[in-house]
Design an enzyme around this catalytic site. Sequence first.
Site, short mmCIF file in Angstrom:
data_model
loop_
_atom_site.label_atom_id
_atom_site.label_comp_id
_atom_site.label_asym_id
_atom_site.label_seq_id
_atom_site.Cartn_x
_atom_site.Cartn_y
_atom_site.Cartn_z
CB VAL A 46 97.65 19.99 -15.09
CG1 VAL A 46 97.52 20.49 -16.53
CG2 VAL A 46 99.09 20.11 -14.60
N PRO A 47 94.58 21.66 -15.05
CG PRO A 47 93.93 23.75 -15.86
CD PRO A 47 95.06 23.03 -15.18
CD GLU B 270 103.56 12.00 -16.95
OE1 GLU B 270 103.01 11.54 -17.96
OE2 GLU B 270 104.78 12.31 -16.92
CB ALA B 271 105.60 16.58 -11.40
N GLY B 272 102.50 15.91 -10.00
CA GLY B 272 101.66 16.28 -8.86
C GLY B 272 101.21 17.73 -8.88
CG HIS C 293 105.19 36.19 -25.39
ND1 HIS C 293 104.59 35.56 -24.34
CD2 HIS C 293 104.77 37.46 -25.36
CE1 HIS C 293 103.81 36.42 -23.70
NE2 HIS C 293 103.91 37.58 -24.30
CB SER D 214 90.50 23.03 -21.36
OG SER D 214 89.40 23.57 -20.62
#
Length: 608
Positions: free
Chosen positions: A302-303, A297-299, A276, A305
Amino acid sequence: MSININVLYTRDTQAIFWNNNQSAIQRMFDYDYVIGREKPSVACIVSPTATDKFDKFFFGADEVMVPLFRNTAEAKRKFPKADVLLNFASFRTAYDVTMEALELGGFSSIMITAEGIPERLARKMNATARSKNVTVIGPATVGAIVPGAFKIANVGGTIENIINSKLHRAGSCGLVTRSGGLFNELSNIISINADGIAEGVAIGGDRFVGSVFIENMLRMEQNPQVKYLVLLGEVGGTEEYKVIDAVKNGLIKKPVIGWCIGTIAQHFSTGVQFGHAGASANADRETAVSKNKTMAEAGIYVPTSFNDLPKIINEIYTNLKNSGVISEVIEPKLRELPKSQKKKNFVCTISDDRGDEATYAGFPISSLATPETGKGIGDVISLLWFKKRYPKWATDFIETVIKTVADHGPAVSGAHNAKVTARAGKSVVESLVTGLLTIGPRFGGAIDDAAKYFKYGFDNNLSPKEFLEYMKKQGIPIPGIGHRIKSLKNPDKRVEGLKKFASQYFPQTPLLDYAIQIELLTTSKKENLILNVDGTIGILMVDMWRALGYSEEEINEFISSGTLNAFFIAGRTIGFIGHVLDEKRLQMPMYRHPFDDIIYDVQVADEI
Ligand code: ACO
Ligand code: LMR
């Protein structure tokens, strides 16, 4: 217009599709049919080079006609409720098309598919849309979907893919991605690991896109059908940070699962441009690794990978389901696309003979034909020629016209031809058509042109004198003026009758009043230059249509397609048939024109 700001599209949403991209439009119709939408999701198509008025698409086994317009303004005027513009113009045209639509107004969202719109223009376009509260999806996108309600073009792929990915009905995930390819991939992952999506948007891959992640996610936060969100970001840009802030400050409360692709970029020593235009990190903050870290960090979930993304989706979904936030989806009954679809060669929009009884514009013949129905030939004409029920004064006027022009004796061009043909031993139909073929600019067929020219003079505020000068420049006799035997001294009673009818029953007759002023001038030159029966009919029909609320465009189309002459043709057919039957009844012999009525002026050949 009903705009539900919590939901991008509903089952009633209709779009104007800019560019006749037939396969994409057909996919929308197939989707609509399968999910059981009542109205197809594409109301009409803008095709700047179209010469046809409509294109046909399959809706199940049936073909439906979709109107074609040459510009957006006309399409919007005809379909004011279609509040989504699917802009499939090329990157050269897409900006202008979007700006025009924003100028026209009435669109709640505009999707732009083109890739590579110059960034300066894209920014201007997006800013204009934002200032007008219009959600722009794209540029450089496959679009968006609200499963079970509305799907843009090719999102989700074929109907089989759509059903496999549970995009045929609402699930509980709100999905935002940049890329279209990954959008389809994610839909599939979500369908396997959860119950599908409730709303999904691929915001587009260009650096400057219209609606960004946060705008779509804030709407999804408000959409009660959405229970959790999946954000698939990518390397480049800082849009994901707005989502991070919204999660931190509580604007987004629903669980968010996030992942930015492009973590591989850290293994290269120089900046990498991914597919893109926007996918290139210009600063540390813009790398996928840094965004993934800050999201976590924000909650945001997030995996570790991309491969772990399905697992996280399944966990969040299962938790929400176990805690009763998400309930079981009730699978809707789907319609199956027929195996074979037959293209039709003909279209009919006026009558239908398939039921027990044939109909005229929807009305069974028995509801019009017999005396107790109170309907006459004017009603039949208004239904079959105009597909509308006209009020009584208008159907009475049509009948008055038909009766008025039914015959004008044996000497007029058409009757004479019909009589001569009948006497040559030809059939009723053969004799009739020879009579009809004389109808034209001099005889009985000046009605359309009378309407056209008098309307032109009136609409352009030409004074009667200016009108005569204008017609002189055209180099033709004024259609609707002049008669062989009728004149001021021998007025045409038919014209008087029509005028009297109009003064009694028409709401107003502005064009007739104008024509009468012109007649004053022409008859002052020559007393047979009266407003004749053709002229009176043409002019009064325009007054009638205006009073019935037709647009100028519709009236002009009636005129240019020869509708007005058709009144004379229909009426005079009665008289011609009468003359033919008269000849047959009298068993008249073949006619030969007398020598003494012909000037023979043939040269005498030189001796060979
Ligand atoms: N506008 C301006 N001048 C006209 C018109 C007209 N419509 N019709 C005739 N004239 C003028 C001619 O220029 C000519 O002028 P001139 O003497 O200075 O040379 C004079 O009038 C006579 O012309 P002709 O062609 O001999 O007129 P005629 O009486 O034979 O024509 C006709 C009758 C054919 C109807 C003619 O007036 C005409 O063409 N009108 C326009 C077409 C029309 O309305 N036809 C429908 C008639 S009604 C019916 O058929 C049911
Ligand atoms: C007609 O209606 O046929 C006439 O107006 C024409 C004519 O020549 O009388």
